[in-house]
Design an enzyme around this catalytic site. Structure first.
Site, short mmCIF file in Angstrom:
data_model
loop_
_atom_site.label_atom_id
_atom_site.label_comp_id
_atom_site.label_asym_id
_atom_site.label_seq_id
_atom_site.Cartn_x
_atom_site.Cartn_y
_atom_site.Cartn_z
N CYS A 263 0.08 9.25 -15.51
CA CYS A 263 0.43 9.34 -16.94
C CYS A 263 -0.72 9.86 -17.81
CB CYS A 263 0.91 8.00 -17.45
SG CYS A 263 2.30 7.35 -16.52
N ASN B 232 9.45 6.68 -20.56
CA ASN B 232 8.10 7.07 -20.14
C ASN B 232 8.23 8.30 -19.25
OD1 ASN B 232 5.62 7.35 -18.92
ND2 ASN B 232 5.40 5.19 -18.37
N HIS C 213 -0.04 7.85 -24.96
CA HIS C 213 0.96 7.95 -23.89
C HIS C 213 2.16 7.06 -24.24
CE1 HIS C 213 3.00 7.83 -20.18
NE2 HIS C 213 2.59 6.62 -19.83
N1 ACO Z 1 16.32 -6.38 -17.29
C1 ACO Z 1 16.38 -7.73 -17.34
N2 ACO Z 1 15.41 -8.50 -16.83
C2 ACO Z 1 14.38 -7.91 -16.24
C3 ACO Z 1 14.27 -6.52 -16.16
C4 ACO Z 1 15.31 -5.76 -16.71
N3 ACO Z 1 15.29 -4.41 -16.68
N4 ACO Z 1 13.13 -6.20 -15.53
C5 ACO Z 1 12.53 -7.35 -15.22
N5 ACO Z 1 13.30 -8.38 -15.64
C6 ACO Z 1 13.00 -9.80 -15.52
C7 ACO Z 1 12.08 -10.11 -14.39
O1 ACO Z 1 12.80 -10.24 -13.19
C8 ACO Z 1 11.47 -11.41 -14.82
O2 ACO Z 1 12.38 -12.42 -14.53
P1 ACO Z 1 11.89 -13.89 -14.07
O3 ACO Z 1 11.08 -14.40 -15.19
O4 ACO Z 1 13.15 -14.62 -13.85
O5 ACO Z 1 11.09 -13.65 -12.84
C9 ACO Z 1 11.41 -11.25 -16.32
O6 ACO Z 1 12.33 -10.21 -16.68
C10 ACO Z 1 10.03 -10.82 -16.78
O7 ACO Z 1 10.08 -11.00 -18.12
P2 ACO Z 1 8.77 -10.91 -18.98
O8 ACO Z 1 7.63 -11.55 -18.30
O9 ACO Z 1 9.12 -11.43 -20.34
O10 ACO Z 1 8.57 -9.38 -19.01
P3 ACO Z 1 7.48 -8.68 -19.83
O11 ACO Z 1 7.52 -9.09 -21.26
O12 ACO Z 1 6.16 -8.76 -19.11
O13 ACO Z 1 7.97 -7.20 -19.78
C11 ACO Z 1 7.44 -5.10 -18.81
C12 ACO Z 1 7.99 -6.52 -18.56
C13 ACO Z 1 8.33 -4.41 -19.81
C14 ACO Z 1 7.45 -4.35 -17.51
C15 ACO Z 1 6.00 -5.25 -19.36
O14 ACO Z 1 5.21 -5.99 -18.48
C16 ACO Z 1 5.38 -3.92 -19.62
O15 ACO Z 1 5.73 -3.23 -20.54
N6 ACO Z 1 4.39 -3.53 -18.81
C17 ACO Z 1 3.84 -2.23 -18.89
C18 ACO Z 1 4.53 -1.44 -17.87
C19 ACO Z 1 4.66 0.01 -18.20
O16 ACO Z 1 4.78 0.43 -19.31
N7 ACO Z 1 4.65 0.76 -17.14
C20 ACO Z 1 4.83 2.16 -17.25
C21 ACO Z 1 4.00 2.85 -16.27
S1 ACO Z 1 2.35 2.61 -16.59
C22 ACO Z 1 1.88 3.63 -17.69
O17 ACO Z 1 2.59 4.51 -18.05
C23 ACO Z 1 0.58 3.40 -18.26
#
Ligand code: ACO
Length: 319
Positions: free
Chosen positions: A113, A276, A246
């Protein structure tokens, strides 16, 4: 001699995949996706549409906007994580599709990215060294190909698209400074660990991610690299007219803007409609804000990338 952005272009595939569509594919909700990421929809490339096809359309638009003919381009850099094939590079394929003269160097950059920011920094070095006059710099991705569409934790986050800029020389910057970093110690928090081997794919061929670790790392380094770029140019935060980070996640973008005291009115945000798009995201956002007239000549724009590796960087440019 400095490099200036002479024209921008972008291209998004026609097919729109909404959160409602994803609700029918995996156990998720529009509400979860919007509150956690800000994403409402993303584009998906058609069957057979490759990164070079998306790059081709974006490049044509950038060349048009710059008033530069493809035959004058003497450097092609494509940032992509989803190349057309293992080799040759997508840049070489793009060069051929555009009819750019054989002999001009063309190569891909793999910084996930951060790819577009890395590619801009490399092109700027070529230009400053007098090794290129008209550089075509592209970010192009068909990320939909490396997603596990049964994995709700990753498939909702990404989309396909391409953005391009044409750089040409000028007596004043242009690109004020570039700042690239990597820390391979974090390679495990975001990866596609599979590889082509003996006629097949070995290992896991889809994106795997530690979302929380990525989130924390991204916010930290995006703020740090912005400060580094400002310090290198003796500029204040208030002199950033537009911040283009990004486009991974609205919460990462908002947290970065907050740390930098840049109001969201001066941040370009496309993640809601594009998801993304990895190496394409910054170039897509830049083109959108140039074309709708938000970014005007003379303004200071901070481009920022962060991605797998981990890699990160910034390009501070006067338009
Ligand atoms: N729909 C519903 N529930 C989901 C989904 C979904 N699509 N995906 C995950 N969950 C669940 C998980 O299973 C987990 O459940 P559990 O608690 O029962 O185990 C729960 O949601 C996790 O919830 P949170 O901890 O509240 O999630 P969080 O607020 O951390 O958000 C996210 C997750 C969006 C991935 C966040 O960590 C994030 O934005 N991280 C950055 C990731 C990113 O942007 N990556 C892109 C590539 S990297 C880059 O470009 C730099």
């Amino acid at each position: 001699m400095y490099s200036r952005i002479a024209g921008t272009g972008s291209y998004l595939p026609d097919k729109v995949l909404t959160n409602a569509d994803l609700e029918r594919m995996v156990d998720t909700t529009d509400e979860w996706i919007v509150t956690r990421t800000g994403i409402r929809e993303r584009r998906i490339a058609a069957e057979g549409q490759m990164a070079s096809d998306l790059a081709l359309e974006a490049s044509r638009r950038a060349l048009d906007a710059a008033g530069v003919s493809a035959s004058d381009v003497d450097l092609v850099i494509v940032a992509t994580t989803t190349p057309d094939m293992v080799f040759p590079s997508t840049a070489c394929i793009l060069q051929s599709k555009l009819g750019i003269a054989g002999g001009a160097p063309a190569f891909d950059v793999q910084a996930v990215c951060s790819g577009f920011v890395y590619a801009m920094a490399i092109a700027d070095l070529f230009m400053r060294a007098g090794k290129a006059k008209y550089a075509l710099v592209v970010g192009a991705e068909v990320y939909s190909r490396i997603l596990d569409w049964n994995d709700r934790s990753t498939c909702v986050l990404f989309g396909d698209g391409a953005g391009a800029v044409v750089l040409k020389p000028g007596p004043d910057p242009g690109i004020l400074s570039t700042h690239l970093h990597a820390d391979g110690g974090h390679h495990h928090i975001l990866s596609v660990p599979g590889q082509v081997c003996r006629g097949g794919v070995t290992g896991h061929p889809f994106v795997v991610m530690d979302g929380g670790a990525v989130f924390r790392f991204a916010v930290k380094v995006l703020a740090e690299v912005a400060e580094e770029a400002l310090a290198a140019n003796s500029m204040e935060r208030s002199q950033i007219d537009w911040l283009i980070p990004h486009q991974a996640n609205i919460r990462i973008i908002e947290a970065t803007a907050r740390k930098l005291h840049v109001p969201m009115e001066r941040v370009v945000v496309t993640v809601e409609r594009h998801g993304n798009t990895s190496a394409a995201s910054v170039a897509l956002a830049l083109d959108e804000a140039v074309r709708d007239g938000r970014i005007r000549p003379g303004q200071n724009v901070m481009l920022q990338g962060v991605g797998g590796g981990f890699t990160w960087g910034a390009v501070l440019v006067r338009m």
